[in-house]
Design a protein around this motif. Structure first.
Motif, PDB file in Angstrom:
ATOM      1  N   THR A 112       0.834  -1.203   0.000  1.00 49.41           N
ATOM      2  CA  THR A 112       0.000   0.000   0.000  1.00 49.41           C
ATOM      3  C   THR A 112       0.866   1.250   0.000  1.00 49.41           C
ATOM      4  N   GLY A 113       0.311   2.312  -0.541  1.00 53.84           N
ATOM      5  CA  GLY A 113       0.878   3.651  -0.476  1.00 53.84           C
ATOM      6  C   GLY A 113      -0.275   4.625  -0.382  1.00 53.84           C
ATOM      7  N   ALA A 126      -3.775   0.224  -3.072  1.00 58.60           N
ATOM      8  CA  ALA A 126      -3.416  -1.066  -2.487  1.00 58.60           C
ATOM      9  C   ALA A 126      -3.451  -2.204  -3.494  1.00 58.60           C
ATOM     10  N   TRP A 127      -2.512  -3.106  -3.309  1.00 56.86           N
ATOM     11  CA  TRP A 127      -2.548  -4.404  -3.968  1.00 56.86           C
ATOM     12  C   TRP A 127      -2.684  -5.415  -2.844  1.00 56.86           C
ATOM     13  N   ASN A 128      -3.786  -6.144  -2.849  1.00 61.08           N
ATOM     14  CA  ASN A 128      -4.039  -7.166  -1.846  1.00 61.08           C
ATOM     15  C   ASN A 128      -4.170  -8.491  -2.586  1.00 61.08           C
ATOM     16  N   PRO A 129      -3.154  -9.378  -2.467  1.00 60.27           N
ATOM     17  CA  PRO A 129      -3.194 -10.631  -3.217  1.00 60.27           C
ATOM     18  C   PRO A 129      -4.167 -11.665  -2.653  1.00 60.27           C
ATOM     19  N   GLY A 130      -4.815 -11.366  -1.534  1.00 61.04           N
ATOM     20  CA  GLY A 130      -5.737 -12.320  -0.926  1.00 61.04           C
ATOM     21  C   GLY A 130      -7.126 -12.275  -1.534  1.00 61.04           C
ATOM     22  N   ALA A 131      -7.994 -13.100  -1.022  1.00 61.28           N
ATOM     23  CA  ALA A 131      -9.362 -13.218  -1.543  1.00 61.28           C
ATOM     24  C   ALA A 131     -10.138 -11.914  -1.447  1.00 61.28           C
ATOM     25  N   ILE A 132      -9.987 -11.185  -0.340  1.00 55.81           N
ATOM     26  CA  ILE A 132     -10.747  -9.928  -0.196  1.00 55.81           C
ATOM     27  C   ILE A 132     -10.281  -8.904  -1.230  1.00 55.81           C
ATOM     28  N   GLY A 133      -9.022  -8.956  -1.635  1.00 54.32           N
ATOM     29  CA  GLY A 133      -8.512  -8.069  -2.663  1.00 54.32           C
ATOM     30  C   GLY A 133      -9.152  -8.319  -4.009  1.00 54.32           C
ATOM     31  N   ARG A 134      -9.455  -9.568  -4.309  1.00 51.09           N
ATOM     32  CA  ARG A 134     -10.100  -9.908  -5.587  1.00 51.09           C
ATOM     33  C   ARG A 134     -11.571  -9.496  -5.606  1.00 51.09           C
ATOM     34  N   VAL A 135     -12.202  -9.419  -4.440  1.00 45.03           N
ATOM     35  CA  VAL A 135     -13.611  -9.037  -4.350  1.00 45.03           C
ATOM     36  C   VAL A 135     -13.838  -7.632  -4.889  1.00 45.03           C
ATOM     37  N   VAL A 136     -12.886  -6.732  -4.700  1.00 45.09           N
ATOM     38  CA  VAL A 136     -13.098  -5.318  -5.041  1.00 45.09           C
ATOM     39  C   VAL A 136     -12.569  -4.934  -6.420  1.00 45.09           C
ATOM     40  N   LEU A 137     -11.957  -5.861  -7.129  1.00 42.59           N
ATOM     41  CA  LEU A 137     -11.447  -5.549  -8.476  1.00 42.59           C
ATOM     42  C   LEU A 137     -12.519  -5.783  -9.522  1.00 42.59           C
TER      43      LEU A 137
END
Length: 138
Positions: A112-113, A126-137
């Protein structure tokens, strides 16, 4: 009540500077633009970022609490890769954003920045490689 958010509304002190930052600087497009009052930008499939000049916001919602420090909230823009975090931060800074923090790898596995818009509202990129990160893309 449905589990969703339709609008994120922020009070801004200078709507012209806000318009220049979001539309000219970041390249976003207005859905509704009422000079001297409000700028609305579609920010997701069913989400609008509503930027109200602070006097109009106060007239409708009530007095704004003012004081030192930052507003205790962030807006987030998630991306699909770590490299995109750097690219989005660079775009925001080129648009005149306050460069709050460079991209940092986090203990939870992502990156994150932060930057701040003309009114100091903090945006997390943010780049979130987890499941919750994929939910918002998209």
């Amino acid at each position: 009540m449905d589990q969703r958010i339709s609008f994120v509304t922020l009070a801004v002190s200078d709507l012209d500077a806000t318009r220049a930052f979001y539309l000219d600087g970041l390249g976003w497009q207005a859905e509704l633009d009422v000079p001297g009052e409000v700028l609305m930008i579609k920010a997701g499939e069913h989400l609008v970022l509503s930027l109200w000049v602070d006097s109009e916001f106060e007239a409708e919602v009530g007095p704004i609490r003012r004081g030192p420090g930052i507003v205790p909230m962030t807006l987030a823009h998630n991306v699909a890769s770590r490299e995109e975090v750097d690219a989005v931060l660079a775009t925001a800074r080129a648009a005149g954003a306050d460069p709050v923090s460079d991209a940092l790898d986090r203990d939870w596995g992502g990156c994150t920045g932060y930057f701040a818009d003309p009114d100091g509202f903090r945006w997390e990129v943010a780049w979130n490689p987890g499941a919750i990160g994929r939910v918002v893309l998209p």
